[in-house]
Design an enzyme around this catalytic site. Structure first.
Site, PDB file in Angstrom:
ATOM      1  N   TRP A 206       3.445   2.699   6.311  1.00  0.00           N
ATOM      2  CA  TRP A 206       3.932   3.861   5.559  1.00  0.00           C
ATOM      3  C   TRP A 206       3.316   5.157   6.051  1.00  0.00           C
ATOM      4  O   TRP A 206       4.034   6.140   6.324  1.00  0.00           O
ATOM      5  CB  TRP A 206       3.622   3.662   4.073  1.00  0.00           C
ATOM      6  N   ASP A 207       1.977   5.210   6.160  1.00  0.00           N
ATOM      7  CA  ASP A 207       1.342   6.470   6.547  1.00  0.00           C
ATOM      8  C   ASP A 207       1.598   6.805   8.012  1.00  0.00           C
ATOM      9  O   ASP A 207       1.696   7.985   8.377  1.00  0.00           O
ATOM     10  CB  ASP A 207      -0.161   6.452   6.247  1.00  0.00           C
ATOM     11  N   THR A 208       1.733   5.780   8.872  1.00  0.00           N
ATOM     12  CA  THR A 208       2.080   6.051  10.270  1.00  0.00           C
ATOM     13  C   THR A 208       3.463   6.695  10.350  1.00  0.00           C
ATOM     14  O   THR A 208       3.671   7.676  11.071  1.00  0.00           O
ATOM     15  CB  THR A 208       2.076   4.743  11.085  1.00  0.00           C
TER      16      THR A 208
ATOM     17  N   TYR B 112      -5.443  10.740  -0.154  1.00  0.00           N
ATOM     18  CA  TYR B 112      -5.847   9.371  -0.460  1.00  0.00           C
ATOM     19  C   TYR B 112      -6.834   8.913   0.609  1.00  0.00           C
ATOM     20  O   TYR B 112      -6.874   9.442   1.727  1.00  0.00           O
ATOM     21  CB  TYR B 112      -4.641   8.429  -0.508  1.00  0.00           C
TER      22      TYR B 112
ATOM     23  N   ARG C 281       0.813  -1.204   0.000  1.00  0.00           N
ATOM     24  CA  ARG C 281       0.000   0.000   0.000  1.00  0.00           C
ATOM     25  C   ARG C 281       0.851   1.261   0.000  1.00  0.00           C
ATOM     26  O   ARG C 281       0.637   2.189  -0.789  1.00  0.00           O
ATOM     27  CB  ARG C 281      -0.947   0.034   1.210  1.00  0.00           C
TER      28      ARG C 281
END
Length: 620
Positions: free
Chosen positions: A187-189, A95, A77
């Protein structure tokens, strides 16, 4: 020139049932608050094996506000989002999850928080008081645990790091992207955590959220994946910046000195230890060094066999020198930084690629561990089966009184007995692991993949199993060849037998008519066990060369299994380790002169090479 200001990316993996509706809802919602021609919707299709690519291509052909970015292979992701954001045209990048679990009425607040310039990042939250989120225990408990760990270890001020509803300014994304390493669920964390550390303005606001479909929370992904990423990020942000080479070497040296001083001054009589060392036969000690020196050409032969099986030729004496240099590096630098030096030496002097150098090192380390485990495990399992652990337990109990902790009394003898039984179980598990590798090397079915996916049906399982398979695959390359396996395996046993023979020579140097103990078959068995366990203790990267760790483990075993007194056992361990380190250093210096290698340069180059990662391929 493009007028696009906002780019919304929809990460899609096998979303054929929902992607068309998601794109339509996204377009209509964006059109409700943004001028025409100022936004685009990108379907970041991530190596799908269903009809998602076909549908995304059709949607892009029918509406010029839609773009389809395709990847031939699974990027994860985070990797798919990163790839798409780099190709997006807008200055505001957003996103959200394609299942539309977050109420789309929040999209305007998300976009405008960043587009207005008030914030650099924005994220929805399912854990703020004003939210409306129906969170079943299957989702809520893991999420709460994960966010608690992130807040505690990574010092984040946010409540919800994993809500799939986020926006970034292009400037913030490009600054953070250089440092973010995860390519999947973390990734987003990591983006949010690093954004706070960098000083970017982050807005967290409550959202209404309703789960759609079954959860993707998974044992492999969450425990092995997310947990390891939290620890990795914590190390990089909180620990690594404070550890220079000077600091680490100083701290490691102080730790070892403190441990040895404590052992000598509190547990043992220092004068007795020094007297024992002074009384050792110098000639036999020197002979032990010659015995140990014989193991080094054997190491070179074994390494040649490994490289040959991996497709590269090698000269035995050159490879022996490379090993001397790398082991000297382990004595000089903490955290076993010398291990990577060998990859640099064989690359710089023989053109062997770094991946092969690191792979061969991993294979050799595995065979070392197996040989040590066989030697130690054979004695240990025998002790457990015959009740011999009672001898160690009684010896420990005689010197260490029970310890009172609150209302509980800890019995050192019982603790020692339990520890040895656990160690025996670990030895059996290691041998079983070798059996699995051998069987897997001779089967078409991939047992590693089957084992991982058996406890996980999540797509991240493929990523985890791939990492394990890469490591096991290097071993299987050698194991798959029966001749190579026997040569490398037997070579490893011989190398460590010579290591034990060196220790036995040191025992002989300390033995005399008034020593009070004899060199018997049981003492030889104890020496095998003590050397093996001592070398296992050295695996912990707490001090250069494992100094202090080896001596402690060696002494404990010898005192517990033989009639050798504690001061003499410690003296033997010190001299044994000193002789082996002296041979290593002399050989390392000679090899560095012969091969014209700078140890400092080799360490730096090998560390840089180890950080290089292959980038995945994808296409628009």
């Amino acid at each position: 020139m493009s007028n696009v200001e906002v780019s919304v990316v929809l990460p899609a993996y096998n979303e054929e049932a929902t992607i068309e509706e998601t794109v339509e809802v996204t377009l209509s919602t964006l059109a409700s608050f943004l001028p025409a021609g100022t936004f685009e919707v990108i379907v970041a299709e991530d190596g799908c094996d269903d009809r998602t690519p076909e549908i995304a291509t059709r949607l892009a052909g029918e509406d010029d506000r839609v773009r389809h970015i395709h990847s031939d292979e699974r990027l994860g992701r985070g990797g798919a989002l990163e790839y798409a954001f780099h190709r997006a045209e807008g200055e505001t990048l957003a996103y959200f999850d394609t299942d539309l679990a977050t109420d789309m009425r929040h999209l305007e607040e998300l976009i405008e928080a960043v587009r207005s310039g008030e914030y650099d990042l924005a994220t929805g939250s399912r854990w703020m008081p004003q939210k409306k989120a129906d969170r079943p225990a299957k989702r809520g408990v893991p999420s709460l645990g994960f966010n608690t760990l992130v807040r505690f270890f990574l010092r984040s001020d946010l409540r919800d790091h994993q809500c799939g509803f986020k926006a970034f300014s292009r400037e913030a994304f490009e600054v953070l992207d250089d440092d973010v390493q995860d390519e999947h669920w973390f990734w987003d964390t990591e983006m949010l955590v690093r954004a706070q550390r960098t000083g970017f303005r982050v807005k967290e606001f409550p959202v209404d959220w309703e789960p759609k479909g079954d959860t993707k929370v998974d044992l492999v992904r969450d425990v092995f994946g997310m947990g390891s990423q939290i620890l990795r990020t914590w190390w990089q942000l909180s620990v690594s910046p404070r550890i220079s080479r000077k600091v680490s070497m100083t701290a490691g040296s102080l730790l070892v000195i403190a441990a040895l001083v404590l052992a000598v001054t509190v547990v043992f009589d220092p004068s007795a230890v020094l007297d024992a060392i002074g009384g050792a036969d110098v000639g036999i000690v020197a002979a032990s060094g010659v015995v140990y020196l014989l193991s080094w050409p054997l190491r070179g032969l074994r390494y040649r066999d490994i490289l040959d099986r991996l497709g590269h030729d090698g000269d035995t004496w050159f490879l022996t020198g490379a090993i001397f240099i790398s082991q000297t590096g382990n004595l000089v630098f903490p955290a076993r930084l010398g291990d990577g030096v060998r990859a640099y030496v064989v690359k710089a002097r023989r053109g062997i690629p770094y991946p092969t150098g690191f792979a061969s090192l991993a294979v050799e380390r595995v065979f070392d561990l197996l040989a040590i485990t066989v030697l130690a495990g054979s004695v240990l399992v025998g002790l457990v089966l015959t009740g011999g652990t009672e001898q160690i337990a009684e010896a420990i109990a005689a010197d260490v009184p029970p310890v009172q902790v609150g209302d509980d009394t800890l019995d050192p003898a019982a603790a020692a007995r339990t520890a040895l039984q656990v160690a025996a179980a670990v030895g059996v598990a290691a041998i079983a692991g070798v059996a699995v590798i051998v069987v897997n090397a001779r089967r078409e079915t991939n047992l590693v993949h089957r084992a991982v996916t058996a406890i996980s049906n999540d797509s991240y399982a493929a990523y985890v199993s791939g990492v394990i398979e890469q490591f096991v695959g290097d071993i299987e390359t050698v194991v798959g060849d029966r001749g190579a396996f026997l040569r490398v395996g037997l070579g490893s046993l011989v190398i460590w037998v010579v290591d034990v023979l060196t220790a036995l020579a040191i025992f002989a140097a300390f033995h005399g008519p008034d020593s009070g103990w004899e060199i018997t078959a049981s003492l030889v068995a104890a020496a095998f066990f003590a050397v093996s366990v001592g070398n296992l203790a050295k695996i912990l990267p707490l001090s250069p060369g494992g100094i202090g760790l080896y001596e402690g483990a060696f002494t404990l075993i010898v005192v517990g299994l033989t009639g050798v007194s504690a001061p003499v056992a410690l003296a033997i361990s010190i001299v044994d380790h000193a002789v082996k380190n002296a041979v290593t250093i002399v050989g390392g210096l000679a090899s560095m002169t012969w091969l014209n290698v700078s140890l400092t340069t080799a360490v730096e180059e090998s560390r840089s090479a180890g950080e290089v990662e292959a980038e995945p391929t994808a296409q628009d």
